[in-house]
Design an enzyme around this catalytic site. Structure first.
Site, PDB file in Angstrom:
ATOM      1  N   TYR A  51       0.779  -1.115   0.226  1.00 52.82           N
ATOM      2  CA  TYR A  51       0.014  -0.039  -0.017  1.00 52.82           C
ATOM      3  C   TYR A  51       0.818   1.303   0.063  1.00 52.82           C
ATOM      4  O   TYR A  51       1.898   1.247   0.644  1.00 52.82           O
ATOM      5  CB  TYR A  51      -0.942   0.024   1.072  1.00 52.82           C
ATOM      6  CG  TYR A  51      -2.448   0.130   0.997  1.00 52.82           C
ATOM      7  CD1 TYR A  51      -2.895   0.870   0.321  1.00 52.82           C
ATOM      8  CD2 TYR A  51      -3.093  -1.320   0.932  1.00 52.82           C
ATOM      9  CE1 TYR A  51      -4.335   0.974  -0.396  1.00 52.82           C
ATOM     10  CE2 TYR A  51      -4.504  -1.380   0.561  1.00 52.82           C
ATOM     11  CZ  TYR A  51      -5.013  -0.215  -0.089  1.00 52.82           C
ATOM     12  OH  TYR A  51      -6.147  -0.162  -0.635  1.00 52.82           O
ATOM     13  N   GLU A  53      -0.513   4.923  -0.590  1.00 50.48           N
ATOM     14  CA  GLU A  53      -1.596   5.985  -0.589  1.00 50.48           C
ATOM     15  C   GLU A  53      -0.534   7.292  -0.513  1.00 50.48           C
ATOM     16  O   GLU A  53       0.402   7.510   0.142  1.00 50.48           O
ATOM     17  CB  GLU A  53      -2.611   5.987   0.255  1.00 50.48           C
ATOM     18  CG  GLU A  53      -3.791   5.325   0.001  1.00 50.48           C
ATOM     19  CD  GLU A  53      -4.673   5.085   1.051  1.00 50.48           C
ATOM     20  OE1 GLU A  53      -4.760   5.912   2.002  1.00 50.48           O
ATOM     21  OE2 GLU A  53      -6.024   4.677   0.690  1.00 50.48           O
ATOM     22  N   ASP A 197      -7.368  13.295 -25.125  1.00 54.53           N
ATOM     23  CA  ASP A 197      -7.431  11.910 -24.648  1.00 54.53           C
ATOM     24  C   ASP A 197      -6.862  10.951 -25.773  1.00 54.53           C
ATOM     25  O   ASP A 197      -7.364  10.487 -26.651  1.00 54.53           O
ATOM     26  CB  ASP A 197      -8.855  11.304 -24.450  1.00 54.53           C
ATOM     27  CG  ASP A 197      -8.824   9.881 -24.070  1.00 54.53           C
ATOM     28  OD1 ASP A 197      -8.090   9.190 -23.895  1.00 54.53           O
ATOM     29  OD2 ASP A 197      -9.984   9.591 -23.684  1.00 54.53           O
ATOM     30  N   THR A 223      -4.296   5.650 -21.798  1.00 52.00           N
ATOM     31  CA  THR A 223      -4.313   4.607 -21.233  1.00 52.00           C
ATOM     32  C   THR A 223      -2.979   3.994 -21.412  1.00 52.00           C
ATOM     33  O   THR A 223      -1.984   4.570 -22.425  1.00 52.00           O
ATOM     34  CB  THR A 223      -5.234   3.410 -21.748  1.00 52.00           C
ATOM     35  OG1 THR A 223      -4.840   3.370 -23.252  1.00 52.00           O
ATOM     36  CG2 THR A 223      -6.757   3.586 -21.896  1.00 52.00           C
ATOM     37  N   LYS A 226      -2.628   0.193 -24.644  1.00 48.79           N
ATOM     38  CA  LYS A 226      -3.304   0.125 -25.968  1.00 48.79           C
ATOM     39  C   LYS A 226      -1.845   0.103 -27.126  1.00 48.79           C
ATOM     40  O   LYS A 226      -1.160  -0.648 -26.854  1.00 48.79           O
ATOM     41  CB  LYS A 226      -4.385   1.175 -26.441  1.00 48.79           C
ATOM     42  CG  LYS A 226      -5.530   1.021 -25.703  1.00 48.79           C
ATOM     43  CD  LYS A 226      -6.825   1.892 -25.874  1.00 48.79           C
ATOM     44  CE  LYS A 226      -7.748   1.686 -24.707  1.00 48.79           C
ATOM     45  NZ  LYS A 226      -8.976   2.631 -24.919  1.00 48.79           N
ATOM     46  N   ARG A 232      -2.399  -2.910 -18.059  1.00 48.38           N
ATOM     47  CA  ARG A 232      -3.458  -1.968 -18.137  1.00 48.38           C
ATOM     48  C   ARG A 232      -3.347  -1.085 -17.138  1.00 48.38           C
ATOM     49  O   ARG A 232      -3.351  -1.232 -15.870  1.00 48.38           O
ATOM     50  CB  ARG A 232      -4.835  -2.959 -17.651  1.00 48.38           C
ATOM     51  CG  ARG A 232      -5.058  -4.319 -18.612  1.00 48.38           C
ATOM     52  CD  ARG A 232      -6.243  -4.766 -18.422  1.00 48.38           C
ATOM     53  NE  ARG A 232      -7.402  -4.104 -19.319  1.00 48.38           N
ATOM     54  CZ  ARG A 232      -7.350  -4.176 -20.622  1.00 48.38           C
ATOM     55  NH1 ARG A 232      -6.577  -5.121 -21.212  1.00 48.38           N
ATOM     56  NH2 ARG A 232      -8.324  -3.369 -21.247  1.00 48.38           N
TER      57      ARG A 232
HETATM   58  C1  LIG Z   1      -9.996   2.995 -24.083  1.00 55.26           C
HETATM   59  C2  LIG Z   1     -10.263   4.160 -23.972  1.00 55.26           C
HETATM   60  C3  LIG Z   1     -10.470   4.811 -22.656  1.00 55.26           C
HETATM   61  C4  LIG Z   1     -10.670   3.958 -21.290  1.00 55.26           C
HETATM   62  O1  LIG Z   1      -9.877   3.098 -21.069  1.00 55.26           O
HETATM   63  P1  LIG Z   1     -10.194   2.037 -19.962  1.00 55.26           P
HETATM   64  O2  LIG Z   1      -9.171   1.518 -19.694  1.00 55.26           O
HETATM   65  O3  LIG Z   1     -10.935   0.886 -20.836  1.00 55.26           O
HETATM   66  O4  LIG Z   1     -10.848   2.645 -18.929  1.00 55.26           O
HETATM   67  C5  LIG Z   1     -10.570   6.136 -22.440  1.00 55.26           C
HETATM   68  N1  LIG Z   1     -10.417   7.133 -23.564  1.00 55.26           N
HETATM   69  C6  LIG Z   1     -10.388   6.679 -24.884  1.00 55.26           C
HETATM   70  C7  LIG Z   1     -10.503   7.399 -26.069  1.00 55.26           C
HETATM   71  C8  LIG Z   1     -10.331   5.274 -24.991  1.00 55.26           C
HETATM   72  O5  LIG Z   1     -10.129   4.925 -26.275  1.00 55.26           O
END
Ligand SMILES: *Cc1c(COP(=O)(O)O)cnc(C)c1O
Length: 416
Positions: A51, A53, A197, A223, A226, A232
């Site tokens: 932990y 925090e 994003d 993220t 990807k 993750r």
């Molecule tokens: C995949 C994605 C997310 C969310 O990601 P998670 O890890 O699935 O919560 C947010 N914004 C965009 C544009 C995404 O493609």
């Protein structure tokens, strides 16, 4: 895995089956990838037991001698790789990262403006079913009906009329490069913060295959799992002036203890992403997408916007007389895994839309090049032309497995 063999053979068996599935199938899901064995090792380490925090040097629990160094390494590598002023590496995933940004800057009922979900935006950009659409006044911009492209003039108009506190650029299904300078201009004209994003394309940004939003955006979320090819998780980048607000919003605002095993794996992935091999990887992702797009176009497939400039493409199957769901299920039977997806101005319902989405980040990780893209394009053409032909699907599934056997996927080399 030895301990799993003894303690939970049921789960081990399922993991083994999933390994074989990932090894033997062509994975075209645009948001997925194969992490390296090193990233996997960090994810599965004892760091999951701790932990912590707070932030390095300011924790609420003792025993942070090594955890602080892990998080500081991840922070250092992220800032170096993306050239950012500040980064928070603690968000549990992309959705909580976006929520933390909203929590940092918005009051309930404030206006956000993002790309409409059925046009390629993300749930967290203000979709009605999401907390982002329920707690905030969520406005959206659409794609141009004729071209399928972003129309920056109409985004500008929309932003001037609704004056969002946050303007969001970014997507889950838009096959073109974003004009961040233009988004900046619009945000400035409306007094908005610009949130980019880059969840889908941050690996391309890291590898120099997509322009960076860093010089333009106030805040950037991504993220890490990807195209960036990490565990993750997620990161939030921002200008120094917003650093305190972002950090406070992530912890204690939204989350408790960070997932230290994930933080370590993010650091490993960032080290990998800073190599020249990763630069080549990012460039190859885009090349592969363009070859696959051309192969599909040759077979009469209708690609939204006519092609791609990043790692993904969207196919409108209307002219093929097949729905996205039927095509996706038939392709899965043939060993080609992707997802059904709405296309812009889709007359069908989101759960049964007209299109499919394809991406090349995962197949490029296993070393597929142009030749393999052409073969995959041909297989997709055959399966979609006869979605009820089970014996065709079986034959292609065998060919797919043979092809995959020649290209060991990262993290799965032990199966070869
Ligand atoms: C995949 C994605 C997310 C969310 O990601 P998670 O890890 O699935 O919560 C947010 N914004 C965009 C544009 C995404 O493609």
């Amino acid at each position: 895995m030895n301990s799993l063999e003894q303690h939970d053979p049921e789960i081990l068996d399922l993991i083994r089956q999933e390994e074989v599935r990932q090894k033997n199938k062509v994975r075209l899901i645009a948001s997925e990838n194969y992490v390296s064995a090193a990233v996997m090792a960090a994810t599965g380490s004892v760091l999951t037991n701790k932990y912590s925090e707070g932030y390095p040097g300011k924790r609420y629990y003792e025993g942070q001698q090594f955890i602080d160094q892990v998080e500081n390494l991840a922070i250092h590598r992220a800032k170096e790789l993306f050239g950012a002023e500040h980064v928070n590496v603690q968000p549990y995933s992309g959705s909580p990262a976006n929520l933390a940004v909203y929590f940092a800057f918005l009051n309930p009922g404030d206006t956000i403006l993002g790309m409409a979900l059925p046009h390629g935006g993300h749930l967290t950009h203000g979709a009605k079913v999401s907390i982002s659409g329920k707690f905030f006044q969520a406005e959206s911009y659409s794609l141009d009906e004729k071209t399928g492209l972003l129309n920056y003039d109409s985004i500008h108009e929309k932003a001037l009329s609704c004056r969002p506190r946050i303007l969001i650029a970014g997507h889950s299904a838009y096959p073109r490069i974003l004009d961040f300078a233009r988004f900046r201009e619009i945000a400035d004209a409306c007094g908005s913060l610009l949130l980019v994003d880059m969840a889908h394309f941050s690996g391309l940004v890291a590898g120099g295959a997509h322009p960076s939003p860093v010089p333009y955006a106030d805040v950037i979320t991504t993220t890490t799992h990807k195209s960036l090819r990490g565990p993750r998780g997620a990161m939030i980048f921002c200008k120094q002036e917003h650093a305190a607000a972002i950090d406070k919003a992530v912890f204690p605002g939204l989350q408790g203890g960070p997932h230290n095993n994930t933080t370590a794996a993010i650091a490993v992935a960032l080290k990998e992403a800073a190599t020249s091999e990763f630069k080549q990887y990012a460039a190859q992702i885009v090349k592969n997408a363009q070859v696959l797009a051309a192969a599909l176009t040759d077979q009469g497939f209708n690609l939204v916007t006519g092609g791609t400039e990043n790692h993904l493409m969207l196919i409108d199957l209307t002219n093929k007389g097949v729905t996205g769901k039927i095509a996706a299920k038939a392709l899965d039977q043939a060993g080609i895994v992707l997802n059904y997806n709405a296309v812009p101005f889709d007359p069908r319902k989101p759960f049964d839309p007209s299109g499919i989405r394809l991406g090349t980040a995962a197949v490029t990780s296993r070393g597929f090049g142009a030749e393999e893209m052409v073969r995959i394009g041909e297989w997709i053409g055959k399966v979609v032309a006869a979605p009820d032909d089970n014996s065709l699907q079986t034959r292609i599934r065998e060919d797919v497995a043979t092809l995959c056997a020649a290209f060991p996927a990262p993290g799965l080399e032990h199966l070869h």
